[in-house]
Scaffold this motif. Structure first.
Motif, PDB file in Angstrom:
ATOM      1  N   GLY A   1       0.936  -1.119  -0.092  1.00  0.00           N
ATOM      2  CA  GLY A   1      -0.151   0.028  -0.086  1.00  0.00           C
ATOM      3  C   GLY A   1       0.812   1.229   0.023  1.00  0.00           C
ATOM      4  N   GLY A   2       2.137   1.293   0.422  1.00  0.00           N
ATOM      5  CA  GLY A   2       2.836   2.489   0.598  1.00  0.00           C
ATOM      6  C   GLY A   2       3.614   2.550  -0.846  1.00  0.00           C
ATOM      7  N   LEU A   3       4.390   3.305  -1.089  1.00  0.00           N
ATOM      8  CA  LEU A   3       5.284   3.654  -2.197  1.00  0.00           C
ATOM      9  C   LEU A   3       6.675   3.545  -1.829  1.00  0.00           C
ATOM     10  CD1 LEU A   3       4.184   3.661  -5.569  1.00  0.00           C
ATOM     11  CD2 LEU A   3       4.350   6.187  -5.180  1.00  0.00           C
ATOM     12  N   THR A   4       7.618   2.732  -2.692  1.00  0.00           N
ATOM     13  CA  THR A   4       8.907   2.613  -2.181  1.00  0.00           C
ATOM     14  C   THR A   4       9.523   2.856  -3.348  1.00  0.00           C
ATOM     15  OG1 THR A   4       8.550   1.149  -0.458  1.00  0.00           O
ATOM     16  CG2 THR A   4      10.633   1.187  -1.110  1.00  0.00           C
TER      17      THR A   4
ATOM     18  N   HIS B   1       1.361   4.768   2.967  1.00  0.00           N
ATOM     19  CA  HIS B   1       0.144   4.629   2.262  1.00  0.00           C
ATOM     20  C   HIS B   1      -0.907   6.091   2.457  1.00  0.00           C
ATOM     21  CE1 HIS B   1      -4.332   3.402   2.094  1.00  0.00           C
ATOM     22  NE2 HIS B   1      -3.792   2.573   1.097  1.00  0.00           N
ATOM     23  N   GLU B   2      -0.840   6.885   3.291  1.00  0.00           N
ATOM     24  CA  GLU B   2      -1.347   7.986   3.279  1.00  0.00           C
ATOM     25  C   GLU B   2      -0.653   9.154   2.717  1.00  0.00           C
ATOM     26  OE1 GLU B   2      -0.872   5.996   6.128  1.00  0.00           O
ATOM     27  OE2 GLU B   2      -2.827   5.207   6.575  1.00  0.00           O
ATOM     28  N   ARG B   3       0.376   8.968   2.345  1.00  0.00           N
ATOM     29  CA  ARG B   3       1.307  10.108   1.689  1.00  0.00           C
ATOM     30  C   ARG B   3       1.404  11.258   2.379  1.00  0.00           C
ATOM     31  NH1 ARG B   3       1.016   5.879  -0.870  1.00  0.00           N
ATOM     32  NH2 ARG B   3       0.614   5.462  -3.274  1.00  0.00           N
ATOM     33  N   ASP B   4       1.375  11.075   3.743  1.00  0.00           N
ATOM     34  CA  ASP B   4       2.043  12.070   4.787  1.00  0.00           C
ATOM     35  C   ASP B   4       3.208  12.203   5.295  1.00  0.00           C
ATOM     36  OD1 ASP B   4       1.216  10.344   6.488  1.00  0.00           O
ATOM     37  OD2 ASP B   4      -0.512  11.206   7.374  1.00  0.00           O
ATOM     38  N   HIS B   5       4.171  11.239   5.079  1.00  0.00           N
ATOM     39  CA  HIS B   5       5.321  10.793   5.563  1.00  0.00           C
ATOM     40  C   HIS B   5       6.151  10.165   4.775  1.00  0.00           C
ATOM     41  CE1 HIS B   5       7.819  10.880   9.021  1.00  0.00           C
ATOM     42  NE2 HIS B   5       8.394   9.931   8.543  1.00  0.00           N
TER      43      HIS B   5
ATOM     44  N   ASP C   1       5.715  18.700   4.864  1.00  0.00           N
ATOM     45  CA  ASP C   1       6.555  19.594   5.109  1.00  0.00           C
ATOM     46  C   ASP C   1       7.995  18.841   5.606  1.00  0.00           C
ATOM     47  OD1 ASP C   1       6.732  19.034   7.845  1.00  0.00           O
ATOM     48  OD2 ASP C   1       5.049  20.510   8.046  1.00  0.00           O
ATOM     49  N   LEU C   2       9.209  19.724   5.851  1.00  0.00           N
ATOM     50  CA  LEU C   2      10.484  18.900   6.139  1.00  0.00           C
ATOM     51  C   LEU C   2      10.349  18.323   7.381  1.00  0.00           C
ATOM     52  CD1 LEU C   2      12.838  22.028   5.683  1.00  0.00           C
ATOM     53  CD2 LEU C   2      12.592  20.148   4.334  1.00  0.00           C
TER      54      LEU C   2
ATOM     55  N   VAL D   1       8.877  -0.523   8.057  1.00  0.00           N
ATOM     56  CA  VAL D   1       8.611   0.100   6.721  1.00  0.00           C
ATOM     57  C   VAL D   1       7.505  -0.222   6.312  1.00  0.00           C
ATOM     58  CG1 VAL D   1       9.803   0.530   4.473  1.00  0.00           C
ATOM     59  CG2 VAL D   1      10.998   1.021   6.545  1.00  0.00           C
ATOM     60  N   ASN D   2       7.413  -1.735   6.035  1.00  0.00           N
ATOM     61  CA  ASN D   2       6.263  -2.325   5.144  1.00  0.00           C
ATOM     62  C   ASN D   2       4.943  -2.051   5.821  1.00  0.00           C
ATOM     63  OD1 ASN D   2       7.263  -3.737   2.903  1.00  0.00           O
ATOM     64  ND2 ASN D   2       7.957  -5.334   4.066  1.00  0.00           N
ATOM     65  N   ALA D   3       4.791  -1.899   7.334  1.00  0.00           N
ATOM     66  CA  ALA D   3       3.731  -1.732   7.870  1.00  0.00           C
ATOM     67  C   ALA D   3       3.396  -0.358   8.143  1.00  0.00           C
ATOM     68  CB  ALA D   3       3.711  -2.409   9.016  1.00  0.00           C
ATOM     69  N   ASP D   4       4.596   0.711   7.758  1.00  0.00           N
ATOM     70  CA  ASP D   4       4.260   2.159   7.464  1.00  0.00           C
ATOM     71  C   ASP D   4       4.167   2.700   9.203  1.00  0.00           C
ATOM     72  OD1 ASP D   4       4.273   2.723   5.116  1.00  0.00           O
ATOM     73  OD2 ASP D   4       2.054   2.816   4.886  1.00  0.00           O
ATOM     74  N   ARG D   5       4.945   1.830  10.055  1.00  0.00           N
ATOM     75  CA  ARG D   5       5.095   2.111  11.408  1.00  0.00           C
ATOM     76  C   ARG D   5       6.320   3.343  11.566  1.00  0.00           C
ATOM     77  NH1 ARG D   5       4.848  -3.427  12.392  1.00  0.00           N
ATOM     78  NH2 ARG D   5       6.936  -3.323  13.191  1.00  0.00           N
ATOM     79  N   PRO D   6       6.312   4.069  12.553  1.00  0.00           N
ATOM     80  CA  PRO D   6       7.427   5.010  12.779  1.00  0.00           C
ATOM     81  C   PRO D   6       8.823   4.033  13.091  1.00  0.00           C
ATOM     82  CG  PRO D   6       5.779   5.419  14.143  1.00  0.00           C
ATOM     83  CD  PRO D   6       5.302   4.141  13.662  1.00  0.00           C
ATOM     84  N   LEU D   7       9.923   4.199  12.729  1.00  0.00           N
ATOM     85  CA  LEU D   7      11.057   3.375  12.900  1.00  0.00           C
ATOM     86  C   LEU D   7      11.488   3.555  14.185  1.00  0.00           C
ATOM     87  CD1 LEU D   7      13.295   4.259   9.634  1.00  0.00           C
ATOM     88  CD2 LEU D   7      11.724   2.395  10.134  1.00  0.00           C
TER      89      LEU D   7
END
Length: 501
Positions: A97-100, A140-144, A316-317, A355-361
């Motif tokens: 669902g994310g884009l890599t 996936h949400e395209r916000d990070h 943003d940055l 990364v695959n689960a879109d969780r914070p590192l």
């Protein structure tokens, strides 16, 4: 960006990139100069899409993709290569669902003149290598956006070639094998491929009129022709390249990844500045230099770029996170007799699963349980005075010394209590001192706590006839600070953190 001979066993033939023909938008030509101009107000409104430029200049058009004409011109300026054509979906990681993006900095010298090789201090080693390797994950949400650096000397299994440094994959099989290798070792599916070369990097920085970088300590690397004092410096393209390539610091390749992340953040900051975006001439020069040296996969077309530009418009940055894979051994001797890096496999698996689960590192620290806002007392925080309530001479002075040795704040010398027949040892306390009193009473078996509202500050310890011993609390040893190492922890920064000052 080094002269490693990782690909010395063999190299494949030149892989051919098909270059589209750029078609400038017909309705954007100035009637006086005939040059293509870019509509700065709309570019400025959508400038936040420039975030992916922090990993490679090509994706800057995510910011200026506000009209089909502009993105069509941009798309035609890109070199393209069929990266995924030979890969079987059945052998690849699943879509999440994310884009890599796999972003490669290529150090091929094949098309560089001898003069350029000397000017940029990159040597003349033949062949093609991937020198900077980064995974760029858009959630996936395209916000990070998460950017993970992969050290070029990482020792991995290259499909069909065996164990070697990860940058050798590009030397053996170009972009396709580089993608296949990264997917096989990370279990992260690569959706798009982006590559930039030496000259392109220099041209992009120069088109931005230089960038600011900062050094905590001086670097002197004759090989890279780099001699910089500690502090902040404005560097041009050639200097930025040397700054990004040098490994003449204590942590070698890992320090270099940190510097590359700093450079990319600085490029992003400059590219997003009003000075660049509101100046059509400067922006066009920047886009020309950024795009002409870039190769992408065939799927990164005009429509895809337009969609990403829209989806990322509010970033943003602070929403661009940089990290690098955790390393367990920086000095692994390979069977062929050279040194490589080994990553910490459990920590790396956890990182790429996140990364695959879109969780914070880095997961947020768990909140402490609510204890009413009062922390557990420690001896150094407890002030007290000792009084001898018995007829035994010197007892107060001895206990006074024991308490001070254990770390309690004994405010004055021991004195006799108003009476000499206290049966039970008392810890007397005023308002708000109950926890401290209970803590002290635990060190004196058989003692009791007594509230005394006349006490404003500090405790009073009155020794009674039942006193037998003082049990000093166990000292809490502070955890030693860990020496900087290859590191098994995931240390992250944001693009905003990486900007000097």
């Amino acid at each position: 960006m080094s002269d490693d001979d990782a690909g010395r066993r063999r190299t494949t033939g030149e892989f051919r990139r098909e270059r589209s023909q750029p078609v400038p938008p017909g309705d954007r030509r100035s009637p006086r100069s005939g040059r293509v101009t870019v509509p700065s107000p709309r570019v400025r409104r959508h400038r936040n899409g420039l975030l992916l430029m922090s990993v490679l200049s090509v994706l800057v058009l995510l910011a200026s993709g506000t009209s089909w004409a502009i993105t069509g011109w941009m798309s035609g300026s890109l070199n393209r290569f069929d990266v995924f054509g030979g890969l079987s979906d059945g052998d690849r990681p699943a879509e999440t669902g994310g884009l890599t993006f796999l972003v490669i900095g290529s150090d091929s010298r094949g098309e560089m003149s001898k003069e350029d090789q000397n000017a940029l201090s990159v040597g003349s080693t033949p062949g093609q290598r991937s020198d900077a390797i980064m995974l760029v994950r858009l959630n996936h949400e395209r916000d990070h956006v998460t950017v993970i650096g992969l050290p070029r000397d990482l020792w991995v299994d290259i499909p069909g070639e065996g164990d070697d440094k990860i940058n050798a994959a590009y030397a053996y099989g170009g972009p396709r094998l580089a993608v296949q290798t990264v997917e096989s070792v990370t279990d992260v599916r690569i959706d798009h491929y982006v590559e930039v070369d030496f000259n392109g990097f220099v041209d992009v920085v120069d088109a931005l009129d230089g960038i600011d970088v900062c050094l905590p300590e001086a670097i002197n690397d004759p090989k890279a022709h780099l001699d910089m004092e500690a502090g902040t410096h404005r560097v041009d393209g050639k200097e930025a390249l040397a700054f990004s390539r040098t490994r003449a610091t204590a942590r070698g390749d890992l320090d270099r990844i940190d510097r590359q992340q700093q450079v990319l953040s600085a490029m992003l900051d400059r590219a997003m500045s009003t000075e660049t975006l509101s100046n059509p001439t400067k922006l066009t020069a920047f886009l020309d230099s950024a795009l002409s040296s870039v190769t992408v996969d065939e799927g990164l077309d005009t429509s895809t770029i337009n969609d990403l530009a829209y989806q990322m418009r509010d970033l943003d940055l602070g929403e661009v996170t940089f990290a690098q894979v955790p390393i367990a051994d920086m000095n692994h001797w390979t069977p062929r007799g050279d040194v490589a890096l080994l990553w910490d496999e459990p920590a790396a698996r956890e990182m790429f699963a996140a990364v695959n689960a879109d969780r914070p590192l880095v997961e947020p620290e768990p909140e402490a349980e609510d204890d009413g806002g009062e922390a557990e007392p420690v001896p150094g925080d407890i002030s007290l005075r000792v009084f001898n309530g018995t007829a035994t001479p010197g007892l107060g002075a001895r206990l006074d010394n024991q308490l001070a040795t254990a770390g309690f704040d004994v405010t004055d010398g021991a004195e006799n209590w108003s009476s000499r027949d206290v049966a039970r040892t008392e810890v007397r306390y005023g308002p708000g001192q109950e926890r401290a009193a209970e803590y002290l009473a635990q060190t004196l078996p058989g003692s009791e706590t007594v509230e005394d509202r006349t006490l404003d500050d500090g405790l009073q310890l009155v020794i009674g006839f039942n006193y037998t011993t003082f049990e000093a609390p166990e000292a809490v040893e502070p955890e030693p600070e860990e020496e900087p190492s290859a590191g098994t922890e995931t240390a992250t920064t944001t693009a905003k953190d990486n900007i000097c000052g």
